[in-house]
Design a protein around this motif. Structure first.
Motif, PDB file in Angstrom:
ATOM      1  N   VAL A   1       0.865  -1.177   0.000  1.00 34.20           N
ATOM      2  CA  VAL A   1       0.000   0.000   0.000  1.00 34.20           C
ATOM      3  C   VAL A   1       0.902   1.227   0.000  1.00 34.20           C
ATOM      4  N   ALA A   2       0.573   2.162  -0.867  1.00 38.79           N
ATOM      5  CA  ALA A   2       1.451   3.312  -1.077  1.00 38.79           C
ATOM      6  C   ALA A   2       1.810   4.022   0.223  1.00 38.79           C
ATOM      7  N   GLU A   3       0.863   4.148   1.151  1.00 35.68           N
ATOM      8  CA  GLU A   3       1.093   4.953   2.354  1.00 35.68           C
ATOM      9  C   GLU A   3       1.895   4.210   3.420  1.00 35.68           C
ATOM     10  N   LEU A   4       2.033   2.881   3.290  1.00 40.33           N
ATOM     11  CA  LEU A   4       2.691   2.096   4.326  1.00 40.33           C
ATOM     12  C   LEU A   4       4.056   1.627   3.846  1.00 40.33           C
ATOM     13  N   ASP A   5       5.025   1.517   4.802  1.00 43.77           N
ATOM     14  CA  ASP A   5       6.336   1.028   4.362  1.00 43.77           C
ATOM     15  C   ASP A   5       6.505  -0.459   4.627  1.00 43.77           C
ATOM     16  N   PHE A   6       5.410  -1.155   4.971  1.00 38.58           N
ATOM     17  CA  PHE A   6       5.446  -2.615   5.063  1.00 38.58           C
ATOM     18  C   PHE A   6       4.202  -3.140   4.335  1.00 38.58           C
ATOM     19  N   PRO A   7       4.287  -4.338   3.786  1.00 34.68           N
ATOM     20  CA  PRO A   7       3.109  -4.856   3.070  1.00 34.68           C
ATOM     21  C   PRO A   7       1.992  -5.240   4.031  1.00 34.68           C
ATOM     22  N   LEU A   8       0.783  -5.045   3.568  1.00 33.13           N
ATOM     23  CA  LEU A   8      -0.401  -5.307   4.370  1.00 33.13           C
ATOM     24  C   LEU A   8      -0.824  -6.763   4.130  1.00 33.13           C
ATOM     25  N   THR A   9      -1.042  -7.519   5.235  1.00 31.15           N
ATOM     26  CA  THR A   9      -1.499  -8.899   5.071  1.00 31.15           C
ATOM     27  C   THR A   9      -3.014  -8.911   4.895  1.00 31.15           C
ATOM     28  N   LEU A  10      -3.458  -9.470   3.766  1.00 29.14           N
ATOM     29  CA  LEU A  10      -4.896  -9.488   3.477  1.00 29.14           C
ATOM     30  C   LEU A  10      -5.572 -10.735   4.020  1.00 29.14           C
ATOM     31  N   GLY A  11      -4.795 -11.805   4.156  1.00 28.39           N
ATOM     32  CA  GLY A  11      -5.383 -13.050   4.627  1.00 28.39           C
ATOM     33  C   GLY A  11      -4.516 -14.211   4.218  1.00 28.39           C
ATOM     34  N   ARG A  12      -5.064 -15.414   4.374  1.00 27.75           N
ATOM     35  CA  ARG A  12      -4.286 -16.607   4.026  1.00 27.75           C
ATOM     36  C   ARG A  12      -5.073 -17.440   3.028  1.00 27.75           C
ATOM     37  N   ILE A  13      -4.357 -18.072   2.124  1.00 27.52           N
ATOM     38  CA  ILE A  13      -5.014 -19.008   1.211  1.00 27.52           C
ATOM     39  C   ILE A  13      -4.265 -20.341   1.235  1.00 27.52           C
ATOM     40  N   ARG A  14      -5.012 -21.402   0.967  1.00 27.09           N
ATOM     41  CA  ARG A  14      -4.392 -22.731   0.919  1.00 27.09           C
ATOM     42  C   ARG A  14      -3.975 -23.007  -0.533  1.00 27.09           C
ATOM     43  N   LEU A  15      -2.750 -23.518  -0.674  1.00 26.30           N
ATOM     44  CA  LEU A  15      -2.213 -23.805  -2.000  1.00 26.30           C
ATOM     45  C   LEU A  15      -1.601 -25.199  -2.032  1.00 26.30           C
ATOM     46  N   THR A  16      -1.548 -25.755  -3.226  1.00 24.55           N
ATOM     47  CA  THR A  16      -0.753 -26.957  -3.460  1.00 24.55           C
ATOM     48  C   THR A  16       0.323 -26.583  -4.473  1.00 24.55           C
TER      49      THR A  16
END
Lengths: 203, 293, 364
Positions: free
Chosen positions: C239-254
């Motif tokens: 996010v442009a205003e933040l200097d760390f990435p914002l965690t949106l959530g988790r997804i399951r992957l294979t």
């Protein structure tokens, strides 16, 4: 009016219907070369952009469109700001890399050769050049022939690029590669697709 | 209106419409050339008119009057379904009358009533590439178009003549547009090909699954491919329409019994009904007393 | 007298009513709830999310219910909804090395940092129908790992990569954004980014068949399962205003990393090559098929002869999307009266000519 208001205001009051209306006029113009189609003034953009020029931009451009602007437009921070805010367009400095070109100063515009003509496999990857004009009652009348024209069509734009007939004949000869022109007049627009054959009207 | 709340006018979002509109302008400028476009997934299956629907959705406005036909008829289920889609998502006026319509979306036919200037005919196209059945690879056919290398198509048509004594292509019969691009007219019967030539209407073609848009502007040369010794010719039917008595229209064969009985009726239902309304009768029409004509 | 068939509109309306009735079935049986589908038909939900390319468990469950369990129809429903969604931005690439692992196996090393973890798999079940399941018997709670701190589990391909034993992951040229086939028309030949996107959305059955064909000698690639891992990863947005990435959530992957046929030359020492598969949810079959197809489709890039269907990019990518395939195959149901009439007319004419010729020849 402050610069900011100029930049943020003046878009389509109804973006969905406004864009549809302008697009239909553009499509009709492209399908009927040289015929002049009336359009209402639906947007207000900072100078030097005229309402019709700005409405065409708002109809066709977004962040997937690469656009080149001539000096008199790119010199206006407000005009560029308006285009960016209302369309999200990507400005490019090389006319050959542009899908669209906006030209205010028609007499001083680059030669047609400077724009993208597409490739023989993808002739659609070419520049559509949009010219801003005073109107369609110019002194020099052209006779047009080709697809979209039943017999012949008279066309008298108030301004034309230098050596227009020669340049256009060259463009026509490169078919299917080539540029297409859109003319933004006052409350009216017209177009010349690359298929149109142009001659000076016989007196 | 709650149903409409979650979707934009004519279903497509504005960015998608702009992308399609840009492709349409290029298509008109390069008649017969297939412009690639980022066809979207539509709420109807690919192959069922998604290309035509996307073109119509990008073009249509509140002043339009839409007609949708499939096989020439307004009442075939897929035509009904597409018409209902635009009524629902664009609240647009619809008609079955060819003359009243400003936009006609079609599958497999061109109306019998000649189209007029200002009308738009939108074709649903399954396979836009006329060379596809000769060369399945897009990379190759694109080169052939670029080089105007259409010899293979002529060879194919000529092989038909050698084998069958006829050009065996009866629908989707290839045409050459303005002396340059060989184009697929969509699977209309070749009977309809001459209607495309110098038509006053704008013809737009949408292929959703294959992601191509192409166009024929008004008054454009559209010539069916043929040979000097085997000139292009259209089908002719030996009998008139059984309902309206029309000759020289394209007819559907309707099976009446299992003993070989059949009749032929106009495939263009609007044309046929209009004639019947004006007192024309065929030998099987509802009021045979008036069939004296 | 003849009256033309009418009433398409009524027919459609009635068909929809009948469909709704059949969907609901016997009213004395309770209607299935979405949470039941999400919980108990989870792998079906995963497939709909993967091939529908939209990560939303509940919508996928709704699609399955609405489609009466027809997976391709459910995938289609999800796709048609997905296409109307606005794009707010693009997340950072997910970091599968940091996955919270639920299952992880390697066929190339007996033991490795992070260990092998069998996880919830059908692999060693005996395929015997279980009457207890029909009777809804109680299910025991599973064993759970006690320790809180997970040992890091580096990817097998990274371990091999340290020693230069395997080629590096391809890099897109500086400044290139990964392509998106849902926003741009495909133009062949493709780069690997678009191919992988198409394969990730591709039909599991189609890719499975193609993958199998490579094993049987149609473009054999000597594959080893370097690693399959299943688990959750974090999805992050800059996010442009933040200097760390914002965690949106988790997804399951294979994720499946296939280690394939080595290559080398006079100048270059031999190295193993890669095939890659990444799929939403838990689907090893799809991830493995994808990685075999990815490897086969790299033939041109790796200077191999293109001899088999699985290596043929235009063939594979043009026919892997089941929403497209089903649409066009099923469109044959639509009326084709007009084109058929044209063919009928021609065949009749040719038969008549044939007969005339026969008569003439007999007369002569």
């Amino acid at each position: 009016m402050s610069t900011n208001t100029q930049v943020f205001e003046g878009g389509f009051a109804n973006p969905v219907m406004g864009a549809q209306q302008i697009f239909r006029a553009l499509m009709d113009a492209m399908a009927n070369p040289g015929r002049v189609f009336d359009v209402p003034e639906l947007v207000a953009a900072p100078a030097p952009l005229t309402p019709v020029m700005a409405a065409i931009a708002a109809t066709l451009f977004d962040h997937d469109a690469t656009v080149w602007c001539d000096k008199s437009i790119s010199a206006s921070k407000e005009a560029i700001g308006w285009l960016k805010f209302h369309t999200g367009l990507e400005l490019v400095s090389d006319p050959a890399a542009a899908q669209f070109a906006l030209v205010k100063d028609v007499a001083a515009m680059p030669s047609f050769e400077a724009f993208a003509k597409g490739t023989s496999e993808y002739p659609d990857r070419s520049t559509t050049v949009i010219l801003q004009l005073d109107g369609f009652e110019g002194e020099n009348v052209l006779t047009l022939r080709g697809p979209g024209i039943k017999d012949t069509q008279d066309f008298a734009p108030s301004q034309l690029p230098k050596m227009f007939i020669d340049q256009w004949t060259g463009n026509r000869a490169a078919f299917p590669r080539g540029i297409d022109l859109i003319f933004a007049g006052r409350e009216a627009l017209a177009a010349l697709p690359r298929t149109t054959r142009v001659a000076k009207k016989e007196a | 209106m709650t149903e409409l709340a979650t979707y934009n006018f004519a279903y497509l979002d504005e960015q998608t419409k702009r992308m399609i509109r840009r492709a349409i302008l290029k298509a008109i400028a390069i008649p017969g050339y297939q412009v690639p476009f980022a066809s979207r997934e539509m709420p109807m299956p690919y192959g069922w008119g998604t290309g035509g629907v996307q073109v119509t959705a990008a073009v249509i406005g509140p002043d339009d009057r839409l007609k949708v036909i499939d096989q020439g008829a307004d009442d075939t289920t897929n035509a009904v379904s597409i018409r209902a889609f635009f009524q629902k998502t664009a609240n647009v006026r619809v008609t079955t009358s060819t003359t009243e319509a400003t936009i006609i979306q079609t599958r497999h036919r061109i109306p019998e009533t000649p189209l007029t200037a200002g009308q738009i005919l939108v074709y649903q196209v399954p396979i836009p590439e006329p060379l596809r059945f000769l060369e399945p690879r897009e990379t190759e056919t694109r080169k052939m178009h670029a080089l105007e290398e259409y010899g293979l198509m002529h060879v194919k048509l000529y092989e038909d003549i050698a084998r069958h004594g006829h050009i065996a292509t009866t629908y989707a019969y290839p045409v050459k547009v303005e002396g340059r691009y060989v184009m697929d007219p969509s699977p209309t019967p070749k009977f309809d090909n001459p209607k495309m030539h110098r038509s006053p209407a704008l013809q737009l073609f949408g292929a959703g699954r294959e992601k191509r848009i192409y166009a024929v502007p008004p008054y454009t040369e559209v010539v069916s491919l043929d040979f000097e010794d085997h000139p292009f010719e259209i089908q002719s039917f030996s009998e008139p329409c059984a309902l309206c008595g029309a000759r020289g229209t394209y007819l559907d064969e309707v099976i009446l019994d299992d003993k070989g009985g059949s009749m032929f009726v106009c495939s263009d239902t609007d044309f046929c009904e209009d004639r019947q309304a004006h007192g024309h009768c065929g030998h099987l029409s509802a009021n045979p007393a008036e069939a004296a004509e | 007298m003849y009256v033309a068939v009418k009433g398409g509109e009524t027919a459609i309306r009635n068909a929809h009513k009948l469909l709704a009735d059949k969907r609901r079935g016997d009213r004395s049986v309770p209607s299935i709830r979405l949470d039941q589908i999400v919980e108990q038909l989870a792998l079906g939900v995963d497939r709909v999310m993967a091939e529908g390319s939209l990560y939303d468990l509940e919508l996928a469950a709704l699609a399955i219910k609405q489609a009466r369990g027809d997976m391709i129809e459910a995938i289609f429903l999800v796709r048609a909804y997905r296409t109307t969604l606005p794009r707010f931005g693009y997340t950072l690439p997910v970091e599968t090395a940091a996955m919270a692992i639920e299952r992880r196996i390697s066929a190339t090393f007996k033991d490795l940092p992070g260990g092998q973890l069998l996880g919830p798999t059908f692999d060693y079940t005996h395929r015997l129908l279980d009457p207890e399941l029909a009777a809804d018997a109680a299910v025991e709670a599973p064993e759970e790992r006690v320790e809180e701190t997970h040992e890091p589990a580096p990817r097998v391909t990274d371990i091999l990569g340290h020693h230069g034993m395997i080629e590096t992951d391809g890099e897109l040229p500086e400044g290139t954004a990964p392509g998106d086939l849902t926003r741009e028309p495909l133009a062949f030949p493709l780069e690997r980014d678009l191919r992988l996107q198409a394969l990730a959305r591709g039909d599991e059955g189609f890719l499975l068949g193609l993958a199998y064909s490579t094993q049987r000698g149609y473009a054999r690639s000597h594959p080893f399962v370097g690693e399959i891992r299943i688990g959750e990863v974090e999805v992050e947005l800059e996010v442009a205003e933040l200097d760390f990435p914002l965690t949106l959530g988790r997804i399951r992957l294979t994720e499946c990393q296939m280690v394939n046929q080595f290559k080398g030359s006079a100048k270059q020492p031999p190295q193993f090559t890669r095939g890659y598969g990444l799929v939403f949810g838990q689907s090893e079959r799809k991830a493995m098929s994808m990685s075999l197809c990815d490897r086969a489709l790299r033939a041109r890039e790796l200077g191999e002869d293109v001899t088999a269907a699985a290596q043929d990019e235009e063939f594979v990518i043009s026919h892997s999307d089941n929403v497209q395939s089903t649409g066009f195959v099923e469109h044959l149901k639509l009326p084709h009266y007009v084109d058929f009439q044209a063919e009928l007319d021609l065949v009749r004419r040719m038969r008549a000519e044939h007969e005339r010729r026969d008569v003439q020849e007999t007369a002569e």
